[in-house]
Design a protein around this motif. Structure first.
Motif, mmCIF file in Angstrom:
data_model
loop_
_atom_site.group_PDB
_atom_site.id
_atom_site.type_symbol
_atom_site.label_atom_id
_atom_site.label_comp_id
_atom_site.label_asym_id
_atom_site.label_seq_id
_atom_site.Cartn_x
_atom_site.Cartn_y
_atom_site.Cartn_z
ATOM 1 N N THR A 4 23.372 -12.657 -13.193
ATOM 2 C CA THR A 4 24.187 -11.671 -13.901
ATOM 3 C C THR A 4 23.450 -11.066 -15.059
ATOM 4 N N SER A 5 22.147 -11.335 -15.183
ATOM 5 C CA SER A 5 21.394 -10.699 -16.260
ATOM 6 C C SER A 5 21.147 -9.255 -15.930
ATOM 7 N N SER A 6 20.735 -8.477 -16.940
ATOM 8 C CA SER A 6 20.612 -7.033 -16.779
ATOM 9 C C SER A 6 19.289 -6.677 -16.151
ATOM 10 N N ASP A 7 19.253 -6.499 -14.819
ATOM 11 C CA ASP A 7 18.038 -6.065 -14.157
ATOM 12 C C ASP A 7 18.338 -5.062 -13.063
ATOM 13 N N SER A 8 19.536 -4.482 -13.104
ATOM 14 C CA SER A 8 19.936 -3.555 -12.058
ATOM 15 C C SER A 8 19.694 -2.115 -12.415
ATOM 16 N N GLY A 9 19.290 -1.853 -13.694
ATOM 17 C CA GLY A 9 18.982 -0.479 -14.092
ATOM 18 C C GLY A 9 20.186 0.411 -14.164
ATOM 19 N N THR A 10 21.327 -0.119 -14.612
ATOM 20 C CA THR A 10 22.527 0.705 -14.681
ATOM 21 C C THR A 10 22.424 1.780 -15.744
ATOM 22 N N ASP A 11 21.607 1.537 -16.774
ATOM 23 C CA ASP A 11 21.424 2.541 -17.820
ATOM 24 C C ASP A 11 20.212 3.376 -17.466
ATOM 25 N N ALA A 12 20.450 4.607 -17.033
ATOM 26 C CA ALA A 12 19.369 5.447 -16.543
ATOM 27 C C ALA A 12 18.688 6.236 -17.644
ATOM 28 N N LYS A 13 19.141 6.117 -18.894
ATOM 29 C CA LYS A 13 18.539 6.883 -19.972
ATOM 30 C C LYS A 13 17.147 6.358 -20.278
ATOM 31 N N PRO A 14 16.183 7.232 -20.565
ATOM 32 C CA PRO A 14 14.864 6.766 -20.992
ATOM 33 C C PRO A 14 14.969 5.948 -22.251
ATOM 34 N N ARG A 15 14.006 5.040 -22.474
ATOM 35 C CA ARG A 15 14.038 4.157 -23.629
ATOM 36 C C ARG A 15 14.056 4.949 -24.925
ATOM 37 N N GLU A 16 13.300 6.059 -24.986
ATOM 38 C CA GLU A 16 13.244 6.850 -26.204
ATOM 39 C C GLU A 16 14.615 7.403 -26.562
ATOM 40 N N TRP A 17 15.360 7.881 -25.555
ATOM 41 C CA TRP A 17 16.690 8.418 -25.821
ATOM 42 C C TRP A 17 17.653 7.326 -26.264
ATOM 43 N N ALA A 132 7.586 -10.352 -35.622
ATOM 44 C CA ALA A 132 8.163 -9.613 -34.496
ATOM 45 C C ALA A 132 8.561 -10.584 -33.387
ATOM 46 N N VAL A 133 9.738 -10.356 -32.806
ATOM 47 C CA VAL A 133 10.302 -11.266 -31.806
ATOM 48 C C VAL A 133 10.710 -10.477 -30.562
ATOM 49 N N ALA A 134 10.351 -11.018 -29.400
ATOM 50 C CA ALA A 134 10.780 -10.464 -28.114
ATOM 51 C C ALA A 134 11.662 -11.504 -27.430
ATOM 52 N N VAL A 135 12.867 -11.102 -27.036
ATOM 53 C CA VAL A 135 13.875 -12.041 -26.544
ATOM 54 C C VAL A 135 14.235 -11.721 -25.092
ATOM 55 N N GLN A 136 14.268 -12.753 -24.283
ATOM 56 C CA GLN A 136 14.793 -12.654 -22.925
ATOM 57 C C GLN A 136 16.148 -13.339 -22.887
ATOM 58 N N CYS A 137 17.153 -12.709 -22.251
ATOM 59 C CA CYS A 137 18.511 -13.256 -22.181
ATOM 60 C C CYS A 137 18.903 -13.462 -20.722
ATOM 61 N N LYS A 138 19.447 -14.628 -20.416
ATOM 62 C CA LYS A 138 19.935 -14.907 -19.066
ATOM 63 C C LYS A 138 21.349 -15.465 -19.146
ATOM 64 N N ARG A 139 22.303 -14.662 -18.711
ATOM 65 C CA ARG A 139 23.683 -15.141 -18.611
ATOM 66 C C ARG A 139 23.901 -15.527 -17.143
#
Length: 208
Positions: A4-17, A132-139
């Motif tokens: 159920t983690s976010s890897d389906s690409g539901t948000d199609a906006k570019p990262r900059e936007w 600086a921290v980079a976080v991975q989340c897995k629900r």
């Protein structure tokens, strides 16, 4: 079981936007202050410094009040969430939940970057000490296996050099995954997440 983690690409906006949208209020404030300063400079060319100083003080005060109000609202929202609610969250909501925990407990510049093009990282920020921290989340509904931890180690050694790693898993890690991550990143398992949510223990990234 289902990831159920976010890897389906539901948000199609570019990262900059997405970045611009998340910081839209700050950008509007900057624009307003810039217009005010420009107007004052045009109307008072002989004595511009007092106007500039006043504008900067006003902008700082507005920013501080807005930040404190936002943090207070997030604190109230966190107080209403327990682990049973976390277990019902979709992956994207869990990422936002972790980002909110970070902001409330002293992390700054927190941005959710999860999505199809997240590069293996869901949340970025800076620890209270500036690291600086980079976080991975897995629900997930089961413990995270070692291959997921190895993947984050690879990401930290390539696209996110200079970042310290943190892996937050709502149902913890297998023993092999815990061994794999030891010394490379901070692992936040279910008990650690509960303590974080309760405000009794805030996880910190490993020291450089």
């Amino acid at each position: 079981m289902t990831n159920t983690s976010s890897d389906s690409g539901t948000d199609a906006k570019p990262r900059e936007w997405r970045f611009v949208w998340r910081h839209r209020h700050a950008l509007v404030l900057i624009l307003v202050v810039a217009l005010m300063v420009g107007t004052w400079l045009a109307l008072s060319p002989a004595r511009p410094l007092p106007w500039v100083a006043a504008a900067l003080v006003a902008a700082t005060l507005v920013w501080w009040v807005r930040r404190r109000t936002h943090l207070a609202r997030e604190e109230r929202a966190l107080a209403l969430v327990d682990l049973s609610e976390v277990d019902r969250m979709p992956g994207t909501e869990f990422e936002e939940h972790v980002a909110r925990l970070m902001r409330v407990h002293g992390y700054t510049a927190v941005t959710v970057v999860g999505g199809a093009e997240d590069g293996g990282v869901d949340v970025l920020g800076r620890a209270p000490d500036g690291q600086a921290v980079a976080v991975q989340c897995k629900r997930w509904n089961h413990p995270v296996p070692p291959n997921e931890v190895r993947a984050l180690i690879g990401v930290l050694n390539t696209g996110y050099r200079g970042y310290r790693g943190m892996f937050v898993a709502s149902n913890g890690f297998t023993e092999a995954a815990a061994r794999e991550g030891g010394g490379h990143m901070t692992l936040v398992d279910r008990d650690g997440l509960a303590r974080w949510m309760g405000g009794t223990e805030v996880p910190e990234p490993p020291r450089v």
